[in-house]
Design a protein around this motif. Structure first.
Motif, PDB file in Angstrom:
ATOM      1  N   ASP A  44       0.833  -1.207   0.000  1.00  0.00           N
ATOM      2  CA  ASP A  44       0.000   0.000   0.000  1.00  0.00           C
ATOM      3  C   ASP A  44       0.867   1.255   0.000  1.00  0.00           C
ATOM      4  O   ASP A  44       0.687   2.155  -0.823  1.00  0.00           O
ATOM      5  CB  ASP A  44      -0.935  -0.021   1.208  1.00  0.00           C
ATOM      6  CG  ASP A  44      -1.842   1.185   1.254  1.00  0.00           C
ATOM      7  OD1 ASP A  44      -2.621   1.378   0.292  1.00  0.00           O
ATOM      8  OD2 ASP A  44      -1.771   1.952   2.228  1.00  0.00           O
ATOM      9  N   ARG A  68       1.407   3.825  -3.322  1.00  0.00           N
ATOM     10  CA  ARG A  68       1.019   5.235  -3.279  1.00  0.00           C
ATOM     11  C   ARG A  68       2.215   6.150  -3.535  1.00  0.00           C
ATOM     12  O   ARG A  68       2.104   7.142  -4.254  1.00  0.00           O
ATOM     13  CB  ARG A  68       0.334   5.557  -1.957  1.00  0.00           C
ATOM     14  CG  ARG A  68      -1.061   4.950  -1.904  1.00  0.00           C
ATOM     15  CD  ARG A  68      -1.842   5.288  -0.637  1.00  0.00           C
ATOM     16  NE  ARG A  68      -1.255   4.607   0.509  1.00  0.00           N
ATOM     17  CZ  ARG A  68      -0.787   5.224   1.600  1.00  0.00           C
ATOM     18  NH1 ARG A  68      -0.854   6.532   1.701  1.00  0.00           N
ATOM     19  NH2 ARG A  68      -0.263   4.543   2.585  1.00  0.00           N
ATOM     20  N   ALA A  94      -5.590  -4.939  -3.375  1.00  0.00           N
ATOM     21  CA  ALA A  94      -6.207  -4.129  -2.317  1.00  0.00           C
ATOM     22  C   ALA A  94      -5.581  -2.734  -2.279  1.00  0.00           C
ATOM     23  O   ALA A  94      -6.290  -1.736  -2.106  1.00  0.00           O
ATOM     24  CB  ALA A  94      -6.052  -4.827  -0.963  1.00  0.00           C
ATOM     25  N   ALA A  95      -4.255  -2.660  -2.448  1.00  0.00           N
ATOM     26  CA  ALA A  95      -3.579  -1.365  -2.437  1.00  0.00           C
ATOM     27  C   ALA A  95      -4.049  -0.494  -3.601  1.00  0.00           C
ATOM     28  O   ALA A  95      -4.253   0.713  -3.441  1.00  0.00           O
ATOM     29  CB  ALA A  95      -2.059  -1.563  -2.498  1.00  0.00           C
ATOM     30  N   LEU A 106      -7.005  -0.613  -5.128  1.00  0.00           N
ATOM     31  CA  LEU A 106      -8.364  -0.151  -4.825  1.00  0.00           C
ATOM     32  C   LEU A 106      -8.338   0.952  -3.777  1.00  0.00           C
ATOM     33  O   LEU A 106      -9.073   1.946  -3.887  1.00  0.00           O
ATOM     34  CB  LEU A 106      -9.233  -1.319  -4.394  1.00  0.00           C
ATOM     35  CG  LEU A 106      -9.539  -2.341  -5.502  1.00  0.00           C
ATOM     36  CD1 LEU A 106     -10.289  -3.547  -4.934  1.00  0.00           C
ATOM     37  CD2 LEU A 106     -10.316  -1.701  -6.642  1.00  0.00           C
ATOM     38  N   ALA A 107      -7.474   0.824  -2.771  1.00  0.00           N
ATOM     39  CA  ALA A 107      -7.361   1.855  -1.729  1.00  0.00           C
ATOM     40  C   ALA A 107      -6.832   3.170  -2.301  1.00  0.00           C
ATOM     41  O   ALA A 107      -7.126   4.235  -1.776  1.00  0.00           O
ATOM     42  CB  ALA A 107      -6.453   1.365  -0.601  1.00  0.00           C
ATOM     43  N   ALA A 108      -6.068   3.086  -3.398  1.00  0.00           N
ATOM     44  CA  ALA A 108      -5.526   4.286  -4.051  1.00  0.00           C
ATOM     45  C   ALA A 108      -6.464   4.822  -5.133  1.00  0.00           C
ATOM     46  O   ALA A 108      -6.065   5.642  -5.950  1.00  0.00           O
ATOM     47  CB  ALA A 108      -4.154   3.973  -4.647  1.00  0.00           C
ATOM     48  N   ASN A 109      -7.704   4.329  -5.137  1.00  0.00           N
ATOM     49  CA  ASN A 109      -8.739   4.781  -6.080  1.00  0.00           C
ATOM     50  C   ASN A 109      -8.489   4.368  -7.524  1.00  0.00           C
ATOM     51  O   ASN A 109      -8.986   5.005  -8.453  1.00  0.00           O
ATOM     52  CB  ASN A 109      -8.955   6.296  -6.012  1.00  0.00           C
ATOM     53  CG  ASN A 109      -9.596   6.709  -4.721  1.00  0.00           C
ATOM     54  OD1 ASN A 109     -10.508   6.041  -4.238  1.00  0.00           O
ATOM     55  ND2 ASN A 109      -9.104   7.782  -4.128  1.00  0.00           N
TER      56      ASN A 109
END
Length: 169
Positions: free
Chosen positions: A104, A108, A145-146, A148-151
């Motif tokens: 993650d 980013r 998952a990372a 998706l978390a970063a849009n």
């Protein structure tokens, strides 16, 4: 007062950058012996592979690095100076990213660096999308998952077809 900065896709850049250390170090590949060795060591640590299934010989790896097809290629260093991964940009706007800890965070940091430093190449219909994208191995749940978390937006799933390699007539 917090200022909202939107990226090209209209995503709040603060969401992508939350918790990212601005001192993240990206070392451009200059094809030095030390970099070639570091990339080989990292390649040997990979759990997921899309472009190869077995570790190539060092000689094959060295030849690849010296003649790589990438638009640009970087090693990623942790704040302690340890190599923790690498990323590259291809001429079709594909981003290749391989990190071996804290997916993650390094995703980013890498996306922020790419956004500050590069623009996607212009779209060419049926050849190249006008945006950056990543291909992720189906088993790499941490990176999925990372993203998706970063849009990031899931736009496609790819499959290797069971077709033998025949000569074209």
């Amino acid at each position: 007062m917090s200022q909202t900065m939107m990226n090209r896709r209209g995503v709040d850049r603060n969401v992508v950058m939350a918790g990212v250390d601005e001192f993240q170090h990206f070392e451009k590949i200059e094809k030095t012996p030390e970099q070639i060795q570091a990339l080989y060591d990292l390649l040997g640590q990979r759990k997921y592979g899309i472009s190869h299934r077995a570790l190539p010989s060092f000689a094959d790896h060295e030849a690849f690095v010296r003649n790589h097809p990438y638009r640009c290629w970087y090693l990623i260093k942790s704040s302690s100076g340890r190599y923790v991964g690498s990323f590259y940009l291809m001429n079709d706007n594909c981003v290749g990213l391989s990190v071996f800890e804290d997916a993650d965070y390094y995703l980013r940091a890498t996306l922020a660096y790419i956004e500050r430093t590069y623009s996607p190449l212009p779209a060419i219909p049926s050849v190249r999308a006008g945006f950056f994208f990543m291909n992720i191995a189906p088993g790499n749940k941490d990176m999925q998952a990372a993203l998706l978390a970063a849009n990031a937006r899931h736009i496609q799933s790819s499959y290797e077809l069971p077709i033998s390699k025949n000569e074209q007539s």
